[in-house]
Enzyme design. Sequence first.
Site, PDB file in Angstrom:
ATOM      1  N   LYS A   9     -21.948 -31.899  30.668  1.00  0.00           N
ATOM      2  CA  LYS A   9     -22.073 -31.339  29.373  1.00  0.00           C
ATOM      3  C   LYS A   9     -23.259 -30.308  29.354  1.00  0.00           C
ATOM      4  CE  LYS A   9     -19.974 -35.204  27.173  1.00  0.00           C
ATOM      5  NZ  LYS A   9     -19.920 -36.239  25.989  1.00  0.00           N
ATOM      6  N   TYR A  49     -11.433 -32.246  21.588  1.00  0.00           N
ATOM      7  CA  TYR A  49     -11.994 -33.575  20.952  1.00  0.00           C
ATOM      8  C   TYR A  49     -11.139 -33.820  19.671  1.00  0.00           C
ATOM      9  CZ  TYR A  49     -15.974 -34.622  23.839  1.00  0.00           C
ATOM     10  OH  TYR A  49     -16.914 -34.645  24.996  1.00  0.00           O
ATOM     11  N   ASN A 112     -25.192 -37.241  26.173  1.00  0.00           N
ATOM     12  CA  ASN A 112     -24.659 -38.250  27.154  1.00  0.00           C
ATOM     13  C   ASN A 112     -24.201 -37.891  28.456  1.00  0.00           C
ATOM     14  OD1 ASN A 112     -22.345 -37.655  26.159  1.00  0.00           O
ATOM     15  ND2 ASN A 112     -21.339 -39.607  25.853  1.00  0.00           N
ATOM     16  N   HIS A 115     -18.695 -35.796  30.611  1.00  0.00           N
ATOM     17  CA  HIS A 115     -17.647 -36.132  30.027  1.00  0.00           C
ATOM     18  C   HIS A 115     -16.415 -36.641  31.123  1.00  0.00           C
ATOM     19  CE1 HIS A 115     -13.657 -36.120  28.031  1.00  0.00           C
ATOM     20  NE2 HIS A 115     -13.080 -35.386  28.955  1.00  0.00           N
ATOM     21  N   GLU A 126      -5.922 -32.699  29.251  1.00  0.00           N
ATOM     22  CA  GLU A 126      -7.238 -31.915  29.358  1.00  0.00           C
ATOM     23  C   GLU A 126      -7.209 -30.965  30.318  1.00  0.00           C
ATOM     24  OE1 GLU A 126      -9.803 -35.442  27.196  1.00  0.00           O
ATOM     25  OE2 GLU A 126     -10.181 -35.435  29.460  1.00  0.00           O
TER      26      GLU A 126
HETATM   27  P1  GTP Z   1     -16.234 -38.337  26.307  1.00  0.00           P
HETATM   28  O1  GTP Z   1     -16.359 -38.606  27.952  1.00  0.00           O
HETATM   29  O2  GTP Z   1     -17.235 -37.239  26.018  1.00  0.00           O
HETATM   30  O3  GTP Z   1     -14.808 -38.371  25.962  1.00  0.00           O
HETATM   31  O4  GTP Z   1     -16.937 -39.692  25.664  1.00  0.00           O
HETATM   32  P2  GTP Z   1     -16.247 -41.076  25.480  1.00  0.00           P
HETATM   33  O5  GTP Z   1     -14.896 -40.996  26.009  1.00  0.00           O
HETATM   34  O6  GTP Z   1     -17.140 -41.869  26.283  1.00  0.00           O
HETATM   35  O7  GTP Z   1     -16.518 -41.224  24.091  1.00  0.00           O
HETATM   36  P3  GTP Z   1     -15.548 -40.671  23.092  1.00  0.00           P
HETATM   37  O8  GTP Z   1     -14.486 -39.732  23.485  1.00  0.00           O
HETATM   38  O9  GTP Z   1     -15.210 -41.689  22.061  1.00  0.00           O
HETATM   39  O10 GTP Z   1     -16.595 -39.715  22.191  1.00  0.00           O
HETATM   40  C1  GTP Z   1     -16.771 -38.336  22.772  1.00  0.00           C
HETATM   41  C2  GTP Z   1     -18.519 -38.000  22.638  1.00  0.00           C
HETATM   42  O11 GTP Z   1     -18.605 -37.902  21.329  1.00  0.00           O
HETATM   43  C3  GTP Z   1     -19.092 -38.970  23.144  1.00  0.00           C
HETATM   44  O12 GTP Z   1     -19.206 -38.614  24.517  1.00  0.00           O
HETATM   45  C4  GTP Z   1     -20.475 -38.638  22.578  1.00  0.00           C
HETATM   46  O13 GTP Z   1     -21.011 -37.400  23.105  1.00  0.00           O
HETATM   47  C5  GTP Z   1     -20.075 -38.260  20.985  1.00  0.00           C
HETATM   48  N1  GTP Z   1     -19.980 -39.582  20.351  1.00  0.00           N
HETATM   49  C6  GTP Z   1     -19.270 -40.716  20.326  1.00  0.00           C
HETATM   50  N2  GTP Z   1     -19.536 -41.708  19.466  1.00  0.00           N
HETATM   51  C7  GTP Z   1     -20.514 -41.180  18.824  1.00  0.00           C
HETATM   52  C8  GTP Z   1     -21.448 -41.566  17.763  1.00  0.00           C
HETATM   53  O14 GTP Z   1     -21.385 -42.663  17.271  1.00  0.00           O
HETATM   54  N3  GTP Z   1     -22.441 -40.786  17.366  1.00  0.00           N
HETATM   55  C9  GTP Z   1     -22.742 -39.629  18.009  1.00  0.00           C
HETATM   56  N4  GTP Z   1     -23.892 -38.935  17.422  1.00  0.00           N
HETATM   57  N5  GTP Z   1     -21.993 -39.065  18.896  1.00  0.00           N
HETATM   58  C10 GTP Z   1     -20.944 -39.737  19.446  1.00  0.00           C
HETATM   59 MG    MG Z   2     -13.759 -39.571  25.193  1.00  0.00          MG
END
Ligand code: GTP
Ligand code: MG
Length: 149
Positions: A9, A49, A112, A115, A126
């Site tokens: 990212k 997303y 974080n 991805h 994707e």
């Molecule tokens: P990705 O690998 O990026 O898809 O992350 P993930 O699969 O572990 O989580 P998810 O797909 O649920 O969420 C996508 C991204 O949204 C996360 O990696 C975070 O950067 C962001 N995100 C998820 N939950 C939160 C939250 O509660 N608050 C905030 N600020 N960002 C969030």
């Molecule tokens: Mg995800």
Amino acid sequence: KERTFIAVKPDGVQRGLIGEIIKRFEARGYKLVAGKLLWASKDHLRNHYKDLADKPFFNGLVDYMSSGPLFAMVWEGKEVVKMGRQMLGATNPLASMPGTIRGDYGIDVGRNICHGSDAVETANREIALWFKPEELSDYEYANKPWIYE
Ligand code: GTP
Ligand code: MG
């Protein structure tokens, strides 16, 4: 032939972690089949997303992911989707074990680092969204018999 979509990212790129993340997947024995640095558009990221569109953090997520270039990759190997997720750690870096990418380099959930696709079907969607078929290289690792029994 399982493949996953992994992206460093914009925060990971700015912090100089592209090589570190590539290194971990290479060292594990996974094979890189595509990689490129690009500055993704907000529309592209909203599509990527789209399952999170109704979340309160969605606009912030799109802003974060479009705040600079990211490094998009496709990795291939046995159970690479699940193992990729394990190597990343939990969504929230504070809940990620040390030794994982997020557990070693992150603090906030909205920064974080990396991805990873969450399922094989998601990975296929994707990969098609981020790469043209001709950008994926089909080749054999010479050391394959030293990685797989
Ligand atoms: P990705 O690998 O990026 O898809 O992350 P993930 O699969 O572990 O989580 P998810 O797909 O649920 O969420 C996508 C991204 O949204 C996360 O990696 C975070 O950067 C962001 N995100 C998820 N939950 C939160 C939250 O509660 N608050 C905030 N600020 N960002 C969030
Ligand atoms: Mg995800």
